[in-house]
Design a protein around this motif. Structure first.
Motif, PDB file in Angstrom:
ATOM      1  N   THR A  28       0.804  -1.227   0.000  1.00 11.40           N
ATOM      2  CA  THR A  28       0.000   0.000   0.000  1.00 11.40           C
ATOM      3  C   THR A  28       0.836   1.275   0.000  1.00 11.40           C
ATOM      4  O   THR A  28       0.285   2.371  -0.106  1.00 11.40           O
ATOM      5  CB  THR A  28      -0.925   0.028   1.234  1.00 11.40           C
ATOM      6  N   ASP A  29       2.158   1.129   0.130  1.00 10.30           N
ATOM      7  CA  ASP A  29       3.051   2.297   0.193  1.00 10.30           C
ATOM      8  C   ASP A  29       4.214   2.089  -0.775  1.00 10.30           C
ATOM      9  O   ASP A  29       5.327   1.760  -0.370  1.00 10.30           O
ATOM     10  CB  ASP A  29       3.567   2.476   1.619  1.00 10.30           C
ATOM     11  N   PRO A  30       3.985   2.267  -2.077  1.00  9.36           N
ATOM     12  CA  PRO A  30       5.035   2.029  -3.073  1.00  9.36           C
ATOM     13  C   PRO A  30       6.259   2.918  -2.893  1.00  9.36           C
ATOM     14  O   PRO A  30       7.369   2.526  -3.234  1.00  9.36           O
ATOM     15  CB  PRO A  30       4.340   2.296  -4.406  1.00  9.36           C
ATOM     16  N   ALA A  31       6.063   4.121  -2.355  1.00 12.84           N
ATOM     17  CA  ALA A  31       7.206   5.009  -2.136  1.00 12.84           C
ATOM     18  C   ALA A  31       8.180   4.396  -1.134  1.00 12.84           C
ATOM     19  O   ALA A  31       9.400   4.523  -1.270  1.00 12.84           O
ATOM     20  CB  ALA A  31       6.730   6.372  -1.642  1.00 12.84           C
ATOM     21  N   LEU A  32       7.652   3.723  -0.136  1.00 13.16           N
ATOM     22  CA  LEU A  32       8.503   3.052   0.843  1.00 13.16           C
ATOM     23  C   LEU A  32       9.282   1.933   0.169  1.00 13.16           C
ATOM     24  O   LEU A  32      10.470   1.745   0.447  1.00 13.16           O
ATOM     25  CB  LEU A  32       7.660   2.500   1.986  1.00 13.16           C
ATOM     26  N   GLY A  33       8.647   1.208  -0.741  1.00  9.29           N
ATOM     27  CA  GLY A  33       9.329   0.144  -1.462  1.00  9.29           C
ATOM     28  C   GLY A  33      10.496   0.674  -2.275  1.00  9.29           C
ATOM     29  O   GLY A  33      11.583   0.092  -2.282  1.00  9.29           O
ATOM     30  N   ARG A  34      10.289   1.802  -2.966  1.00 15.29           N
ATOM     31  CA  ARG A  34      11.369   2.400  -3.752  1.00 15.29           C
ATOM     32  C   ARG A  34      12.502   2.863  -2.837  1.00 15.29           C
ATOM     33  O   ARG A  34      13.685   2.727  -3.174  1.00 15.29           O
ATOM     34  CB  ARG A  34      10.827   3.578  -4.572  1.00 15.29           C
ATOM     35  N   HIS A  35      12.139   3.412  -1.677  1.00 11.50           N
ATOM     36  CA  HIS A  35      13.146   3.862  -0.712  1.00 11.50           C
ATOM     37  C   HIS A  35      14.002   2.690  -0.241  1.00 11.50           C
ATOM     38  O   HIS A  35      15.237   2.803  -0.160  1.00 11.50           O
ATOM     39  CB  HIS A  35      12.436   4.522   0.467  1.00 11.50           C
TER      40      HIS A  35
ATOM     41  N   ILE B 293      14.582  -0.103  -1.824  1.00 15.49           N
ATOM     42  CA  ILE B 293      15.429  -0.547  -2.939  1.00 15.49           C
ATOM     43  C   ILE B 293      16.674   0.329  -3.042  1.00 15.49           C
ATOM     44  O   ILE B 293      17.790  -0.167  -3.234  1.00 15.49           O
ATOM     45  CB  ILE B 293      14.635  -0.535  -4.260  1.00 15.49           C
ATOM     46  N   GLN B 294      16.502   1.636  -2.908  1.00 11.44           N
ATOM     47  CA  GLN B 294      17.640   2.557  -2.970  1.00 11.44           C
ATOM     48  C   GLN B 294      18.635   2.274  -1.839  1.00 11.44           C
ATOM     49  O   GLN B 294      19.855   2.292  -2.059  1.00 11.44           O
ATOM     50  CB  GLN B 294      17.142   3.999  -2.881  1.00 11.44           C
TER      51      GLN B 294
ATOM     52  N   LEU C  44      19.105  -0.598  -0.276  1.00 12.73           N
ATOM     53  CA  LEU C  44      19.779  -1.869  -0.525  1.00 12.73           C
ATOM     54  C   LEU C  44      20.848  -1.716  -1.604  1.00 12.73           C
ATOM     55  O   LEU C  44      21.909  -2.351  -1.528  1.00 12.73           O
ATOM     56  CB  LEU C  44      18.756  -2.935  -0.924  1.00 12.73           C
ATOM     57  N   CYS C  45      20.588  -0.875  -2.587  1.00 16.12           N
ATOM     58  CA  CYS C  45      21.603  -0.603  -3.608  1.00 16.12           C
ATOM     59  C   CYS C  45      22.812   0.089  -2.982  1.00 16.12           C
ATOM     60  O   CYS C  45      23.964  -0.216  -3.317  1.00 16.12           O
ATOM     61  CB  CYS C  45      21.021   0.262  -4.724  1.00 16.12           C
ATOM     62  N   GLU C  46      22.553   1.019  -2.066  1.00 17.76           N
ATOM     63  CA  GLU C  46      23.642   1.702  -1.362  1.00 17.76           C
ATOM     64  C   GLU C  46      24.454   0.708  -0.540  1.00 17.76           C
ATOM     65  O   GLU C  46      25.688   0.764  -0.510  1.00 17.76           O
ATOM     66  CB  GLU C  46      23.062   2.780  -0.453  1.00 17.76           C
ATOM     67  N   LEU C  47      23.752  -0.228   0.117  1.00 13.61           N
ATOM     68  CA  LEU C  47      24.437  -1.269   0.897  1.00 13.61           C
ATOM     69  C   LEU C  47      25.302  -2.138  -0.008  1.00 13.61           C
ATOM     70  O   LEU C  47      26.440  -2.486   0.346  1.00 13.61           O
ATOM     71  CB  LEU C  47      23.403  -2.131   1.619  1.00 13.61           C
TER      72      LEU C  47
END
Length: 236
Positions: free
Chosen positions: A120-127, A129-130, A132-135
């Motif tokens: 229900t919160d796609p913005a949180l999903g994108r956050h 992902i970003q 995890l990419c940084e990690l």
């Protein structure tokens, strides 16, 4: 713990920065606190994921081991740090072990609650992902350090990191707030205690570190970082 405090704990975690208020409240409603004593195992490699954890108090070690029993410390977590997010998001078994070094409290956010919130919160999903990419990028840099730096440079860099994350910094110097034994340092670097002892002796001889009552002091963070960089270039 009261609902408001649970929500504050979720909101203060960087994983949920910018999350919608409804998402934070839903996660807080589903979460619960788990207390662990010093030395207790929170989860092991291969365990099924039960949720994301946020450390509220204490100190937790994340580590792996090979078939011969040799251990490598991946991270030392302090209050506010999340862990267990990889297995939470991909649904696969735990990829590392988590052990409480001190008596600790964790906030556990169950998998089902996270799945419902992400739906229900796609913005949180994108956050996420970003992050995890940084990690992943940081891990690539760390792997490069292990591959191209000798033990002297790696130890100097690790002590510099510990001084910043677990020490009191003042006027360019730092004193670690807890004891780190040579065995613990060896586990962080994947080497023997004897090898760390030799390198620590060399750093102390050069005035880059000192040990008093088991507590490590770094007289100059700049000088220690310079040693790490110099030895990395030499592969020493």
């Amino acid at each position: 713990m009261q609902k408001a405090k649970l929500a504050d704990a979720v909101k203060s975690c960087y994983l949920f920065a910018g999350a919608e208020r409804q998402s934070v409240e839903a996660l807080a409603d589903a979460s619960y606190v788990w207390k662990s004593s010093a030395g207790e195992t929170l989860f092991q490699t291969g365990d099924a994921a039960d949720g994301l954890r946020i450390l509220l108090s204490g100190l937790v070690r994340i580590w792996i081991a090979d078939a011969e029993g040799r251990e490598l410390t991946l991270a030392l977590l302090e209050p506010g740090d999340p862990f267990g997010e990889i297995a939470l998001l991909d649904g696969l078994p735990r990829s590392a072990n988590a052990t409480a070094i001190e008596s600790s409290e964790c906030l556990i956010l169950p998998c089902k609650a996270m799945e419902e919130v992400l739906a229900t919160d796609p913005a949180l999903g994108r956050h996420l992902i970003q992050l995890l990419c940084e990690l992943l990028r940081r891990n690539i840099v760390a792997i490069g350090g292990f591959a191209f730096s000798g033990l002297g440079g790696r130890l100097a860099l690790k002590l510099h990191e510990l001084a910043l994350s677990h020490g009191t910094v003042e006027a360019g110097s730092a004193r670690l707030n807890r004891k780190f034994s040579q065995s613990e340092l060896a586990a962080m670097l994947g080497v023997t205690r004897e090898a760390v002892n030799k390198r620590m002796t060399a750093l102390a001889h050069d005035g880059l570190v000192s040990v008093d009552g088991g507590l490590i002091t770094v007289p100059s963070l700049t000088a220690l970082a310079a040693r790490a960089n110099a030895e990395a270039r030499l592969g020493a």
